[in-house]
Design a protein around this motif. Structure first.
Motif, PDB file in Angstrom:
ATOM      1  N   GLN A 198       8.004 -21.335  -9.718  1.00 49.75           N
ATOM      2  CA  GLN A 198       9.372 -21.231  -9.197  1.00 49.75           C
ATOM      3  C   GLN A 198      10.245 -22.359  -9.728  1.00 49.75           C
ATOM      4  O   GLN A 198      11.403 -22.148 -10.107  1.00 49.75           O
ATOM      5  CB  GLN A 198       9.347 -21.255  -7.666  1.00 49.75           C
ATOM      6  CG  GLN A 198       8.739 -20.014  -7.040  1.00 49.75           C
ATOM      7  CD  GLN A 198       8.485 -20.182  -5.555  1.00 49.75           C
ATOM      8  OE1 GLN A 198       8.317 -21.300  -5.057  1.00 49.75           O
ATOM      9  NE2 GLN A 198       8.452 -19.072  -4.826  1.00 49.75           N
ATOM     10  N   MET A 201      11.236 -21.637 -13.250  1.00 48.70           N
ATOM     11  CA  MET A 201      12.302 -20.636 -13.311  1.00 48.70           C
ATOM     12  C   MET A 201      13.665 -21.255 -13.019  1.00 48.70           C
ATOM     13  O   MET A 201      14.668 -20.907 -13.652  1.00 48.70           O
ATOM     14  CB  MET A 201      12.017 -19.499 -12.323  1.00 48.70           C
ATOM     15  CG  MET A 201      10.864 -18.597 -12.717  1.00 48.70           C
ATOM     16  SD  MET A 201      11.193 -17.689 -14.247  1.00 48.70           S
ATOM     17  CE  MET A 201       9.864 -16.485 -14.206  1.00 48.70           C
ATOM     18  N   THR A 242      10.817 -13.870 -10.116  1.00 50.17           N
ATOM     19  CA  THR A 242      10.516 -14.938  -9.163  1.00 50.17           C
ATOM     20  C   THR A 242      10.274 -14.379  -7.765  1.00 50.17           C
ATOM     21  O   THR A 242       9.324 -14.768  -7.072  1.00 50.17           O
ATOM     22  CB  THR A 242      11.675 -15.953  -9.122  1.00 50.17           C
ATOM     23  OG1 THR A 242      11.921 -16.465 -10.426  1.00 50.17           O
ATOM     24  CG2 THR A 242      11.339 -17.116  -8.190  1.00 50.17           C
TER      25      THR A 242
END
Length: 368
Positions: A198, A201, A242
Motif C-alpha cells: 500500500q 502504491m 490496492t
C-alpha cells in the motif's frame, strides 16, 4: 480448477502480448521514436504483424498443450503447475526475443531512411495541464492503509485466541498449504506485507502525478486529452488494485483469527473473484486506454504543424526498455513497450520506491 486458472492466465497473456504493438503510440515502434510522417511505413507495419502473429501462434500452441495435459491426462497437480509456468515463460521469452529483434530492425531502418533528420525536433511538456489532471490525490491511496493498521491492532488483541500454526501460503483451492509457528511477528506478517504494498502504491501515485505531461509535437490538442485520460485511468487502476489487495489480505487475516469466519467455498471463491476482476481491469486498461492514452478517441482537430517532430530521446532508452537519464527529474516515465509506467533508472529515488519495498517483503517472507 487449477487447469481453468492456468488456461485463463495463458489466454490473457497471449492476447496482451500479441496486441502490444497495437496498444502503443504510433510514434513509438518497438521502443524507437518514429516521426509522425513515417508511422504508416510498410516495413514497420510488417514488423508489427510478424511479431503479433508469431506470439499468437506460440500462445495458441501453449493453450492446446495445456488443455491436453490438463483434461486429457492424469498429471499430478505439482507437475501440471510446473508445465503451466514453463508455457507462460515460453510465451514471454518468445515475445522478448521478437521485440529485441524488431527493435534492432526498426532502429536500423530509421537510420538508413534518415527519418527526422530534416525535421525540427521539439519537446512539448505541458505544465499548465496539471491543473486539469484527474489523477486521484495520494491521500485516497492512504485510506486502505488505515484499514490495515486497524487489522494489525485487532490481530494483536486476539493473539491469545489464534491457532498455534499461522498460515503463510494458500493454494489454488483457497486452503492454506504452508504454515509458520505462532509468534508476535508471524501473526501480523501478512498485514505488514500488505502495508508495504500500500505504501508503494501511494509513492507511485505521488511521483507519477508529479511527472510532466508530454505532448505529441504534431498533435498537441488531441495528445493532451489522451495524456490526461491515461493518467486518470492509471490512477484509478492502481487504486482498484490496492483496494482489492486490501480486501483479499484482510479476508485471509480474519480467517486466520477466526477459523469459522468463512467456509471452504468462500475461501475458494474470493481469491478467484480477485483474480478475475484484476484480469478484466487490466484488459480494460490496456485495450480501452492504450499506452499514453493512444486508444482514447478524441474529436479535437489539431492544427497543422509541418516540419516538426518529437525530440528524439532514444539514447536514454537502453534496448528501448530501460530509461536511464540522470538529467530528467522524473522518477516515473511512460513505458515504450507495454502499457503503464516504468522508473527512470538514472534517478536513485526510483530504486528506493520500487526495489526498497520488494526487499522489505522478501525479508518479511524470509523471516517467517
Amino acid at each position: 480448477m487449477i487447469v481453468s486458472i492456468f488456461l485463463a492466465i495463458i489466454i490473457f497473456l497471449t492476447l496482451i502480448q500479441a496486441a502490444i504493438p497495437r496498444l502503443l503510440k504510433k510514434t513509438i515502434v518497438f521502443g524507437v521514436t518514429i516521426p509522425e510522417l513515417y508511422v504508416e511505413d510498410e516495413k514497420l507495419s510488417s514488423y508489427k504483424k510478424i511479431y503479433s502473429t508469431i506470439t499468437l501462434l506460440v500462445g495458441l500452441l501453449g493453450i492446446l498443450l495445456l488443455a491436453f495435459w490438463g483434461f486429457g491426462s492424469q498429471l499430478r497437480e505439482e507437475t501440471f503447475v510446473i508445465i503451466g509456468l514453463i508455457i507462460q515463460f515460453s510465451i514471454l521469452i518468445t515475445s522478448m526475443i521478437l521485440y529485441l529483434y524488431f527493435h534492432i530492425q526498426t532502429t536500423k531502418r530509421k537510420r538508413e531512411m534518415k527519418w527526422g533528420e530534416n525535421l525540427k525536433k521539439v519537446r512539448v511538456a505541458d505544465l499548465a495541464s496539471r491543473s486539469n489532471d484527474e489523477m486521484l490525490p495520494s491521500f485516497i491511496f492512504a485510506l486502505p492503509m488505515a484499514i490495515t493498521i486497524g487489522l494489525i491492532v485487532y490481530t494483536v488483541s486476539q493473539y491469545s485466541a489464534m491457532p498455534d500454526m499461522i498460515p503463510t501460503h494458500w493454494g489454488p483451492n483457497g486452503q492454506p498449504d504452508a504454515f509458520s509457528e505462532k509468534s508476535p511477528f508471524s501473526v501480523i506478517a501478512l498485514l505488514l506485507i500488505l502495508l508495504v504494498v500500500q505504501g508503494m502504491m501511494v509513492a507511485i501515485n505521488t511521483f507519477t502525478k508529479k511527472s510532466g505531461v508530454k505532448l505529441n509535437a504534431a498533435r498537441r490538442n488531441s495528445s493532451r486529452i489522451q495524456q490526461l485520460s491515461f493518467r486518470k485511468y492509471t490512477s484509478w487502476f492502481m487504486f482498484l488494485t490496492t483496494v482489492l489487495l486490501t480486501i483479499l489480505f484482510g479476508f485471509l487475516q480474519l480467517t486466520t483469527i477466526h477459523g469459522e469466519f468463512a467456509g471452504s467455498m468462500m475461501m475458494m471463491v474470493l481469491p478467484l473473484g480477485f483474480f478475475l476482476i484484476i484480469l478484466l481491469a487490466t484488459a480494460f486498461y490496456a485495450f480501452k486506454v492504450g499506452q499514453g492514452g493512444s486508444r482514447i478517441k478524441t474529436e479535437v482537430i489539431d492544427e497543422e504543424t509541418p516540419g516538426i517532430t518529437d525530440l528524439d530521446d532514444d539514447q536514454y532508452w537502453k534496448a528501448g526498455v530501460f530509461y536511464v537519464n540522470k538529467n530528467d527529474p522524473s522518477i516515473f516515465v511512460e513505458k515504450r513497450f507495454g502499457v503503464g509506467w516504468t522508473i527512470n533508472f538514472g534517478n536513485p529515488i526510483g530504486y528506493l520506491v520500487m526495489i526498497g519495498p520488494l526487499l522489505i517483503i522478501f525479508v518479511i517472507s524470509f523471516l517467517l
